[in-house]
Design an enzyme around this catalytic site. Structure first.
Site, short mmCIF file in Angstrom:
data_model
loop_
_atom_site.label_atom_id
_atom_site.label_comp_id
_atom_site.label_asym_id
_atom_site.label_seq_id
_atom_site.Cartn_x
_atom_site.Cartn_y
_atom_site.Cartn_z
N LYS A 218 53.44 13.22 23.52
CA LYS A 218 54.02 14.40 22.87
C LYS A 218 54.41 15.40 23.95
CE LYS A 218 52.97 18.44 21.69
NZ LYS A 218 54.23 19.20 21.80
N GLY B 271 48.03 21.47 30.34
CA GLY B 271 48.49 22.72 29.73
C GLY B 271 47.47 23.81 29.94
N SER B 272 47.39 24.70 28.98
CA SER B 272 46.53 25.88 29.14
C SER B 272 45.06 25.52 28.98
CB SER B 272 46.92 26.93 28.12
OG SER B 272 46.71 26.42 26.81
N THR B 273 44.21 26.31 29.61
CA THR B 273 42.77 26.09 29.49
C THR B 273 42.33 26.27 28.03
OG1 THR B 273 42.45 26.72 31.78
CG2 THR B 273 40.52 26.86 30.37
N VAL C 4 43.98 25.55 25.21
CA VAL C 4 44.24 24.34 24.41
C VAL C 4 43.38 23.19 24.94
CG1 VAL C 4 45.97 22.68 23.63
CG2 VAL C 4 46.55 25.09 23.72
N GLY C 5 43.13 23.16 26.25
CA GLY C 5 42.23 22.13 26.82
C GLY C 5 40.87 22.19 26.14
N GLU D 210 45.44 33.49 35.26
CA GLU D 210 46.63 32.74 35.65
C GLU D 210 47.85 33.43 35.05
OE1 GLU D 210 47.51 28.80 33.90
OE2 GLU D 210 47.87 28.13 35.94
O1 TXE Z 1 50.63 26.01 27.04
P1 TXE Z 1 50.00 25.09 25.93
P2 TXE Z 1 51.74 27.15 26.84
C1 TXE Z 1 49.19 27.66 31.23
C2 TXE Z 1 49.95 28.84 31.80
C3 TXE Z 1 50.75 29.33 30.63
C4 TXE Z 1 49.80 29.07 29.50
C5 TXE Z 1 50.42 28.95 28.16
O2 TXE Z 1 49.03 29.84 32.16
O3 TXE Z 1 51.06 30.69 30.71
O4 TXE Z 1 49.18 27.86 29.84
O5 TXE Z 1 51.48 28.00 28.15
C6 TXE Z 1 50.67 21.44 23.38
N1 TXE Z 1 46.67 20.78 20.24
N2 TXE Z 1 49.82 26.38 31.51
O6 TXE Z 1 51.45 28.01 25.69
O7 TXE Z 1 50.07 25.77 24.61
C7 TXE Z 1 52.03 22.08 23.55
O8 TXE Z 1 52.89 21.73 22.49
C8 TXE Z 1 47.29 19.91 21.03
C9 TXE Z 1 49.32 25.66 32.64
O9 TXE Z 1 53.03 26.48 26.85
O10 TXE Z 1 48.69 24.66 26.45
C10 TXE Z 1 52.45 21.51 24.89
O11 TXE Z 1 52.93 20.17 24.70
N3 TXE Z 1 48.34 20.23 21.80
C11 TXE Z 1 49.81 24.28 32.69
C12 TXE Z 1 51.14 21.48 25.67
O12 TXE Z 1 50.13 21.49 24.69
C13 TXE Z 1 48.77 21.50 21.79
C14 TXE Z 1 51.15 23.99 32.17
C15 TXE Z 1 50.94 22.68 26.61
O13 TXE Z 1 51.04 23.87 25.87
C16 TXE Z 1 48.15 22.48 20.99
C17 TXE Z 1 51.51 24.78 31.02
C18 TXE Z 1 47.05 22.08 20.19
N4 TXE Z 1 46.39 22.92 19.41
C19 TXE Z 1 50.86 25.94 30.76
N5 TXE Z 1 48.78 23.65 21.19
C20 TXE Z 1 49.54 23.49 33.93
N6 TXE Z 1 48.28 23.18 34.21
O14 TXE Z 1 50.46 23.09 34.62
C21 TXE Z 1 49.76 23.43 22.10
N7 TXE Z 1 49.76 22.13 22.45
#
Ligand code: TXE
Length: 499
Positions: free
Chosen positions: A186, A239-241, A243-244, A394
């Protein structure tokens, strides 16, 4: 009428994509329209999949794994398909780069470089597919022989972000496939195109149906359904901490699936007085501005020895002012627009907070007018104290916070004063200092007198709250396997019950 920008044509109308399950394209869902963040014109329309689509994709991946159409092939056959995929990507380099620029806004020269890295990922993983092996124990006595088999973990869910849509995908997909796993991907909703383009390239290379499936849509619906799915054996999330953390909960509440997590960073670049200051300043400018600072390994905290701090910041400001920000299709552009309006707002809020909390802007700190799109000037804050939000959180934008230190221990302690541990860079001509810092700062990737160097041979991943597990390299394949210990009796087993 089509607009031209630096000889590259913007799409006349947005390109429409279906989603990909079991080797076939599907459609008919509500569509999401994406505007190019640099040109403000609609460029793609992708499907908003439903939880039922996720079920179908997982079922296809499950069957493709369980019937061994992929895992049952010799490693050499899997390697052959990965190499053909690398070739397919090479042939479509310009096309993939164009969609990366249109959806993501990264400079075209950078996009091309990233695609070359993606090709290298497939080639590296092809080698790993052939070399993947377990272990044997010939030291258990004459009557017992031991083996450790490496088996693919099964069906992998892969959730990727928008900052490196194709690169992060390719730092995972070939390694997952090399292990013999099948997967459901996804991508981020705003940057799905190149993940979908890869589906056709893999199929043309001979990947069996069901081994690579793509469902598009929102994180809340499609991503969440993947994290909770009982038939997914492992989830790789970048992705973000925040959502992690929710992936951890979803795994705990469902089938305890294994997790690979690559999350946020607040990465230090530590500069000692004895460093080549010109080199280090160039690296600091690059480290915070590359990909508009929207990079998990961006070096966002400058930690510079006080005796040279003022001089160093001056050199750095001069360099940052020279960075070419603008239309990503201009081959000369080094920094493009901010990828989403939400991220633009986040960055501007942090700049305002930094000013309000008393840090001093040495350069940047403002919006740039490039005709269309959202651009922020590379920004350097000095006088940053450890409690400020720009010191701790971050920002994910081109905003660098500068700290000063007097001793090696102080430099290490500032570098470690973060919940994150993704990457770090140290600059010194003194091997003792450089090595001591490298050994004592807690980060998954380290650069000495360089920054963001290296290829897919070495593993990537974070310490502390920057994540779990490793991607790329041999470790990046092993991550998607599990070990099975086997004991074989080669003599008569002595009986437990007396005869
Ligand atoms: O990330 P999200 P966002 C950090 C960076 C940024 C912040 C927010 O600080 O400002 O995160 O970015 C999917 N269950 N990074 O909001 O939401 C979403 O659709 C499962 C660091 O874009 O974490 C996308 O595919 N999946 C980072 C992915 O998660 C979910 C890179 C990342 O989105 C979900 C990006 C859920 N509940 C952002 N909600 C890095 N380490 O490089 C969202 N997603």
């Amino acid at each position: 009428m089509q607009e031209m920008t630096y000889g590259i044509t913007l799409p006349e109308k947005p390109r429409e994509f279906g989603f990909f399950i079991n080797g076939e394209w599907r459609g008919g869902r509500e569509m999401y329209e994406r505007d190019s963040p640099s040109h403000d014109v609609p460029v793609t329309r992708t499907s908003r999949c439903t939880p039922e689509d996720v079920n179908d994709a997982v079922a296809a991946a499950r069957l493709a794994f369980d019937d061994r159409r992929w895992a049952g092939l010799p490693g050499s056959a899997r390697a052959g398909i990965l190499l053909k995929t690398a070739e397919g990507i090479r042939q479509q380099r310009e096309e993939i780069a164009r969609w990366e620029v249109l959806e993501n806004r990264k400079p075209i020269s950078q996009a091309r470089g990233e695609i070359d890295h993606c090709i290298a990922c497939f080639e590296t993983a092809a080698g790993a597919a052939r070399l993947l092996h377990g272990d044997s124990f010939n030291n258990l006595g004459d009557n017992l022989f031991g083996m450790v088999l490496r088996e693919p973990i099964g069906v992998v869910g892969l959730i990727t972000p928008w900052n490196f849509p194709f690169l992060i995908l390719c730092e995972r997909v070939p390694f997952i496939l090399a292990s013999g796993c099948t997967l459901v991907v996804k991508p981020a909703e705003v940057t799905s195109a190149t993940t979908l383009i890869l589906a056709d390239i893999l199929a043309e290379a001979g990947l069996p149906a069901g081994a690579y499936n793509v469902v598009t849509g929102t994180g809340r619906t499609v991503g969440q359904a993947l994290t909770e799915h009982p038939d997914i054996d492992m989830l790789s999330f970048t992705g973000s901490t925040a959502v992690g953390r929710s992936c951890v909960h979803a795994s705990g509440d469902s089938n305890l699936k294994k997790l690979g997590l690559e999350l946020g960073g607040k990465n230090p670049i530590i500069v000692f007085a004895d460093a080549d200051l010109e080199d280090a300043a160039d690296a600091a400018a690059f480290g915070i501005s590359f990909n508009t600072g929207q990079c998990c390994v961006s070096s966002s905290r400058l930690i510079v020895e006080r005796s040279v701090a003022e001089k160093f910041e001056k050199i750095l400001v001069d360099k940052m002012k020279k960075i070419r920000v603008g239309d990503p299709f201009d081959p000369e552009t080094q920094v493009g627009a901010i990828t989403t309006t939400g991220q633009n707002e986040t960055i501007l809020n942090y700049i305002a907070k930094g000013k309000a909390e008393g840090a001093k802007v040495l350069t940047g700190g403002e919006v740039l007018d490039c005709g269309s799109g959202r651009y922020i000037a590379p920004t350097l804050f000095s006088g940053v104290t450890p409690s400020m939000s720009i010191a701790r959180e971050e920002i994910f934008g081109p905003v660098l916070s500068s700290f000063h230190f007097d001793s090696l221990n102080e430099a290490i302690s500032i570098a470690n004063d973060t919940v994150y541990g993704l990457a770090a860079s140290v600059w010194s001509k003194n091997i003792d200092k450089a090595l001591t810092v490298t050994r004592r700062v807690r980060a998954g990737r380290f650069w000495v007198n360089t920054i963001m160097a290296g290829g897919p041979e070495t593993p990537t991943g974070g310490f502390k709250q920057s994540g779990w597990g490793r991607e790329t390299g041999i470790l990046g394949v092993e991550e998607y396997t599990q070990a099975k210990s086997v004991h074989i009796e080669t003599g008569g087993r002595s009986h437990w019950i007396a005869s």
